[in-house]
Write an enzyme that holds these catalytic residues in place. Structure first.
Site, PDB file in Angstrom:
ATOM      1  N   LYS A  71      68.244  30.853  11.833  1.00 12.73           N
ATOM      2  CA  LYS A  71      68.928  30.228  12.969  1.00 12.73           C
ATOM      3  C   LYS A  71      70.427  30.450  12.835  1.00 12.73           C
ATOM      4  CE  LYS A  71      69.167  25.740  15.386  1.00 12.73           C
ATOM      5  NZ  LYS A  71      68.706  24.329  15.393  1.00 12.73           N
TER       6      LYS A  71
ATOM      7  N   SER B 145      64.858  19.096  17.071  1.00 15.97           N
ATOM      8  CA  SER B 145      65.129  20.517  17.316  1.00 15.97           C
ATOM      9  C   SER B 145      64.282  21.497  16.516  1.00 15.97           C
ATOM     10  CB  SER B 145      66.606  20.818  17.065  1.00 15.97           C
ATOM     11  OG  SER B 145      67.384  20.334  18.130  1.00 15.97           O
TER      12      SER B 145
ATOM     13  N   SER C 217      66.786  22.619  19.809  1.00 11.50           N
ATOM     14  CA  SER C 217      67.757  23.696  19.826  1.00 11.50           C
ATOM     15  C   SER C 217      67.288  24.955  19.089  1.00 11.50           C
ATOM     16  CB  SER C 217      69.061  23.208  19.192  1.00 11.50           C
ATOM     17  OG  SER C 217      68.860  22.883  17.822  1.00 11.50           O
TER      18      SER C 217
END
Length: 496
Positions: free
Chosen positions: A79, A183, A159
């Site tokens: 990420k 998330s 997210s």
């Protein structure tokens, strides 16, 4: 078929690597080819093929030498919130354009030390603020799943949307995510994969771009519960560089997967029965409850009375911490700096840089956070939210003290929705996506999302299990039983 290597799980790849049936170099090339063909998903935003090939070669040498940990040779996506040395790390924000850290986050360093391979950086919501991956400077990540024969692009959740899309589409064997209010778990549920948020303090936050420091926690996003156990173990551990990192030994999580939960007490919280909950979510929850009961668990009804205050408390505390954490992005030391007019001073530089660099959702949350921390409102909002947070945490403590081993809830209030479908809605509509997940962050507990079924349109739906602090092994084992019983093996049809 050598070309299907990217579809392997971590556990399958590990066993093939150790048996000499496949090399990390071959696994890595299969993933790089899959990434190249998946531009339409917009999951990978910074590719690092040279790093990947070098790490794969080193992993193969280590495997041949016969002393390789489970993650050795496994190709991963990271990420964009994790700082990776010499590789763009922008937290999907324009304000960090051009930022290449001179250091590696603790979690990613531990994965590289274990021999894992970095394929590249993954799309996400800007500064991890969002539930649909629509706030990214890189544009939307797209869910590989579609509704029936409808080609409307769907959200992969947020997210960690890029991470979820990449794992679900077999672009990598697994990915890192972070979870501040859901998330990891919400995108995992939206894409039919497994995602675990460990206990707060289990994984180091050092080198991960901060959103809300008392809530953020890194975790793995994987194709199975076993893979989650393997990867989580490599990510965890005490880090003196993070003052909130717990000095607690990391057990062998994979060894905890006995598949036996006889006599365990599973709590079903009545407060999670939201009005207007879709029938398929209600049914999924009932089915999951029955599966755990069939496996020998005892089902008990429980109450978590302060649940109804969780979203408002979260949306005071998280923006407050964000407004303070994001104050450092001012154009002075790194990232974007606005072009200034003659006569502009430092104040104008701050204002223009932040106006240009931050997207609307980040601006909204910084403003909310600054407001709730301001002199006249601190007690009315921030202090009150902190007290509510303590009550939410005590609800869970009371339930665990009464002998409950884990809590079963839905992971999300719906299946994945279309990109843009929530755009014109009130922002609070989007925040409601976090209704089942934020309590876990407020209380610092471990939570896992496991795919458990499909909705009538063929989209994946997930269930959430919440565990006791530091009992990730037991939580993973309960999730493993649920995964085996649900037998979820569906994959998205390839359209990209």
């Amino acid at each position: 078929m050598m070309s299907d290597l990217n579809t392997l799980t971590i556990a399958e790849a590990r066993d093939k690597l150790r048996a000499g049936e496949v090399t990390s170099a071959e696994l890595t090339e299969a993933c790089l080819a899959a990434i190249e063909g998946a531009g339409a998903l917009n999951a990978f935003v910074h590719d690092t093929p040279e790093i990947a090939r070098a790490q794969a070669a080193a992993a193969d040498a280590r495997i041949r030498a016969g002393d390789a940990p489970s993650m050795c040779g496994i190709p991963l996506g990271i990420k964009d919130l994790f700082c990776t040395k010499g590789v763009p790390s922008q937290a999907a924000s324009a304000i960090l354009a051009g930022f290449k850290p001179e250091y590696e986050s603790t979690v990613s360093q531990q994965l590289w030390d274990a021999g894992a391979v970095m394929l590249g950086k993954l799309n996400m919501d800007e500064f991890a603020m969002g539930s649909s991956n629509e706030t990214s400077t890189y544009g939307n990540a797209v869910n590989p799943w579609r509704r029936g024969n409808d080609d409307t692009p769907l959200t992969p959740g947020g997210s960690s949307g890029g991470s979820a899309a990449a794992v679900a589409a077999d672009l990598c064997l697994a990915a890192t995510g972070t979870d501040t209010g859901g998330s990891i778990r919400q995108p995992a549920a939206f894409t039919g994969i497994t995602g675990i948020k460990p206990t707060y303090g289990r994984c180091s936050r050092w080198g991960i771009v901060a959103f809300a420091s008392s809530l953020d926690q890194a975790g793995p996003m994987t194709k199975s519960v076993r893979d989650a156990a393997i990867m989580l173990e490599a990510m965890c551990g005490h880090d003196p560089k993070d003052s909130t990192s717990a000095d607690i030994p990391v057990p062998n999580f994979e060894a905890a997967l006995t598949g036996d939960i006889r006599g365990k007490k599973i709590g079903i919280p009545k407060e999670y029965r939201m009005e207007g909950m879709p029938a398929e979510i209600e049914k999924l929850w009932a089915d999951g409850t029955a599966m755990l009961k069939d496996a020998g668990a005892e089902i008990v009804d429980i109450s978590l009375p302060h649940t109804k205050y969780a979203l408002p408390a979260y949306y005071v505390i998280a923006p407050a911490e964000a407004s303070s954490n994001l104050a450092r992005y001012d154009g002075v030391r790194y990232g974007h700096r606005a072009k200034l007019a003659a006569g502009d001073g430092i104040t104008e530089m701050y204002e223009k840089t932040r106006a240009e660099g931050f997207g609307h959702e980040v601006q909204r949350r910084v403003m909310v956070g600054t407001y709730v921390l301001s002199a006249g409102f601190y007690d009315a909002y921030y202090n009150r939210a902190r007290k509510v947070r303590t009550l939410i945490k005590k609800d869970f403590e009371d339930v665990f003290a009464a002998g409950v081993d884990a809590i079963l809830t839905p992971a999300t209030p719906s299946a994945a929705f279309g990109l843009g479908e929530m755009k014109d809605a009130d922002p609070v509509q989007m925040y409601l996506n976090d209704v089942f997940t934020v309590t876990v962050n407020l209380a610092g507990l471990p939570g896992i999302a496991v795919p458990a079924g499909l909705d009538p349109q063929g989209l994946p739906l997930g269930l959430q299990l919440i565990g006791k602090p530091w009992e990730e092994g037991e939580l993973l084992n309960t999730a493993y039983v649920l995964e085996q019983a649900a037998g979820f093996v569906s994959k998205p049809g390839k359209w990209w």
